[in-house]
Enzyme design. Structure first.
Site, mmCIF file in Angstrom:
data_model
loop_
_atom_site.group_PDB
_atom_site.id
_atom_site.type_symbol
_atom_site.label_atom_id
_atom_site.label_comp_id
_atom_site.label_asym_id
_atom_site.label_seq_id
_atom_site.Cartn_x
_atom_site.Cartn_y
_atom_site.Cartn_z
ATOM 1 N N ARG B 237 34.641 4.540 -41.231
ATOM 2 C CA ARG B 237 34.456 4.546 -39.790
ATOM 3 C C ARG B 237 34.743 5.937 -39.234
ATOM 4 N NH1 ARG B 237 37.722 0.198 -36.987
ATOM 5 N NH2 ARG B 237 39.551 0.684 -38.234
ATOM 6 N N GLY B 258 32.293 9.931 -45.894
ATOM 7 C CA GLY B 258 33.518 10.121 -45.121
ATOM 8 C C GLY B 258 33.338 9.810 -43.635
ATOM 9 N N HIS B 259 34.450 9.853 -42.902
ATOM 10 C CA HIS B 259 34.424 9.536 -41.478
ATOM 11 C C HIS B 259 33.647 10.586 -40.700
ATOM 12 C CE1 HIS B 259 38.003 12.017 -42.219
ATOM 13 N NE2 HIS B 259 37.871 12.467 -41.005
ATOM 14 N N ASN B 260 32.967 10.118 -39.662
ATOM 15 C CA ASN B 260 32.228 10.972 -38.715
ATOM 16 C C ASN B 260 30.939 11.544 -39.290
ATOM 17 O OD1 ASN B 260 34.454 10.605 -37.077
ATOM 18 N ND2 ASN B 260 35.332 12.613 -37.511
ATOM 19 N N SER B 278 32.898 14.419 -41.549
ATOM 20 C CA SER B 278 32.209 15.174 -40.504
ATOM 21 C C SER B 278 31.025 15.997 -40.998
ATOM 22 C CB SER B 278 33.199 16.078 -39.754
ATOM 23 O OG SER B 278 34.223 15.284 -39.173
#
Lengths: 363, 363, 363
Positions: B237, B258-260, B278
């Protein structure tokens, strides 16, 4: 369950010495061992640790003077690491699961469970699945329709086996292993940049945006006898025929086996190894952790790949490989040595250029 | 289910030749094919194998002389690999699951299931989750609170979807896929060695032991239409906003997102690819197995990464990359060639030094 | 749940400025923020984005002129990234799960659940397992016999914990994490090619086909306080003693931790890291994604490994490492620079050879 030192030695084909009637409950590292533990000190460098624990008996290296180590009994095996296999099997306390069919399991009435099969709580077993005698299906497992598992298997919790998978006897699967996921196979309506880049070794030509059509996996997975599959490992189904794993092959955690792969007998794949689609791997191969083998490649019998080897081309039988891209290990070690001296090499060449330039001017 | 050769060809937009009324039950490799199988021999090199099986009909390459191959019927498609997509979809026997809502599933009364949704045994569906028409939730799946899955989706066994995940239509997830795990994001009270090492490219300065505080993931995951996610793949998330996967993107097994992260349309990520936090990835990108992209990097449209590429910096659109660290594939191939000749280069330079030294003395 | 700007600032030890009574429901990126969101703009480069959204309050960088940015209120923290940890914890809406013991969970009557424990639907908890006060066991989890989990833990859906695992307080596990899979440990009756190749660094000698005997894992896993384990991560049990993870250590998704590994305190292992069997890792280590550490190696305190580092030998304390094989980051960056100039170096040496040859002839 307790065994005497003599019973343990007998079961391993090893020699028992001293007070061989001593009872043993468990095995332990020398410094952690209590009076009812068998200390494991199979190399002379562990001798000192024995005194730090309270073991009365130990498994020792050949030629060890057990009495001088303060022990009352000893077991000595010709190949201690091999004896450890038998010893660990004997002393394994297991998972603590109840046997039998748990009432919460959802078992299709058309599934066939042979004598002595256990099915843990909250399992799902599909239509026409067949489970061989004595096999233990752990809690929360899934067995797909028309799949077959042989005798004496042991599935830890959460294992997922898709439809039309055929597995031999004495199969072991670690928690959450997946067998029979769909292959990753997609195709664009027209030739793609990847197809062109493969043909040209790097030039993808004019790029056109295209969406992918899915190639379904119609094959299953066929797995031989005495195979073990690790946690979070995935074995994809074949496109037309089955993906195949030979007898005696052992696969560690987090390994990816692509669709259509064929792996031979007694091969070891360590953690996080990735095998691309349609790869063929021989017998008695060993791949260390994080090794990767590109799509459609061939790896011969008895190949050994060191940690994180990345193969971009076929590997002939018997080779010991390392590196990215994979080379023979001795050549790769030479390269690594060279890389460490590379800065100096650039300096040497710069110096030479200067010297030679001077020589030419003075010439 | 059986189809005639003519029906199959029509469904693929291909040509049917010969005894087009022959009935076909399944597809097979040429040498394994029985009389009711359609043999797949889409390249001339498979011609010989047809005689080893018992196929009466085959899908062949353009220009193949089907009668001379001993066949009674043939299907010929302009781009055979693309035709295989349609053919495999047509012949897929599926998972053998019952449709409908299994009584053992635990479904929150506030969840909304549209018409024709199936929910397998022992699933859990959370509060306010919404499942679109015709979507199949396989056995033992979990759908978190407030998550949305579109129409016509298909989730294999054991898929886990966290809360507040939004997924489009025709979604496919392989066994044990995880969508909506928490991002891996921690921070120390004071500047850490890693923060300093990043700033200085390698010097972490004075080291101070610090414990980590957790940055919670408040975002969800947004996934477009026609996306497929592999077994044991994890999509984290976002921290504040959602992690995003565009329409038509396909992700293989054991992939880490990974996140973002933001991924565009029609991008393919093969097995064991790892995408750091990211990262932004464009459209029509292809990453081969074990590719890794470091945190916060950018990968442009139409990039292709060869097997095990490790990107430590941004990759502009259209590049074909390989190696660790990633370089353009043709430059990397030059480097690999150089490495194989490195030992000789050291020898050449050593010889030159000797020669030049002699020249200087004689000068 | 809503908080005022003042309440948020107080909970973070930060300063609140302006209309500190404004109520905040959630946090958002500046351009997405609505009037009841706290916009996060903790660096000056996000200033412009604030005008694109509708935020009335924002968390800003030190020295920001909040009024000039069109805001009515602001929170300013001395180390914004650290403040984000507290802020995200405060605003986390959670998983939306009901508390209490779900009736569909299968809990062995000999298991001990402390006060305030929640157990989600379709969990299995084994004999003599002990769960500490306030711990939440999410849906479809498995806890093995004789395992212990401390207080205040939180297990997301589908976590698998094997038997005899001991875990401290405030443990977090992401979906499908596996703790206590069996170690991957096999031995041949006679010395194998790998054993010989290790001894000789590449020569496996005469190859003999052998099958493997399994070394069972008799140890468990011991995990300290404040540890987090990611999705699809596997932690293997030890052979004789426990595999160990120290207090405060955080492990991301798809990580492999082999048997007998010992990891210290406050260490971070990012996605897809692989740690071979019997590796010892110190405190405050950071390994970026896809790092691999070979069997039996040692990694000292405060080591940092860059993305995809592959260690083939021990790493002393304090080192910052990169590459395959791992070198100090600054040396590796020199090597990378050298590789990019390698083609030119070959050309230079070829030119030098020609020049020197001419010089010799003219000499």
């Amino acid at each position: 369950m307790a065994y005497t030192v003599q019973q343990i030695a007998d079961s391993l084909g090893a020699s028992a010495l001293g007070a061989t009637h001593l009872e043993i409950d468990a095995v332990a590292e020398p410094s952690d061992a209590g009076p009812r533990d068998l200390a494991l000190a199979m190399k002379p460098e562990y001798a000192e640790k024995i005194g730090q624990g309270r073991a009365r008996a130990a498994m020792l290296w050949q030629g060890a003077d057990w009495a001088a180590l303060g022990l009352e009994a000893a077991i000595i095996a010709p190949r201690p690491r091999f004896a450890l296999a038998g010893l660990s099997a004997l002393m394994d306390p297991g998972q603590g699961w109840d046997s039998g069919i748990h009432p919460s399991a959802v078992i299709d009435p058309r599934a066939e469970l042979a004598e002595g099969v256990s099915v843990g709580p909250l399992c799902v077993i599909g239509a026409r699945a067949r489970i061989g005698a004595g096999t233990v299906i752990g809690p929360q497992c899934f067995i797909g329709a028309d799949s077959v598992i042989g005798q004496g298997g042991f599935l830890r919790e959460g294992v997922r086996i898709g439809p039309r998978v055929r597995i031999g006897d004495r199969f072991i699967a670690q928690p959450n292993a997946v067998i029979g996921s769909d292959g990753f196979s997609f195709v664009t309506p027209e030739q793609s940049g990847v197809e062109r880049a493969r043909a040209t070794l790097g030039d993808q030509g004019e790029v056109k945006s295209q969406s992918y059509a899915r190639i379904h996996s119609l094959g299953g997975v066929t797995i031989g006898d005495d195979v073990e599959i690790g946690s979070h490992t995935c074995i994809d189904r074949g496109t037309i025929r089955d993906t195949q794993i030979g007898n005696g092959t052992k696969i560690d955690n987090l390994v990816q086996i692509g669709h259509n792969v064929i792996i031979g007998r007694d091969t070891l794949l360590c953690g996080q190894v990735g095998i691309g689609g349609s790869v063929v791997i021989g017998d008695n191969v060993v791949m260390a952790g994080q090794t990767g083998i590109g799509d459609n490649l061939f790896v011969g019998n008895n190949v050994i790949c060191g940690g994180a080897t990345k193969a971009l081309s076929n590997i002939p039988a018997g080779r010991v490989m390392l590196g990215y891209p994979a080379m023979k290990m001795d050549s790769q070690m030479e390269v690594y040595k060279g890389l460490r001296r590379l800065k100096r090499l650039f300096q040497d060449v710069a110096d030479l250029k200067k010297t030679v330039s001077n020589l030419r001017q003075s010439d």
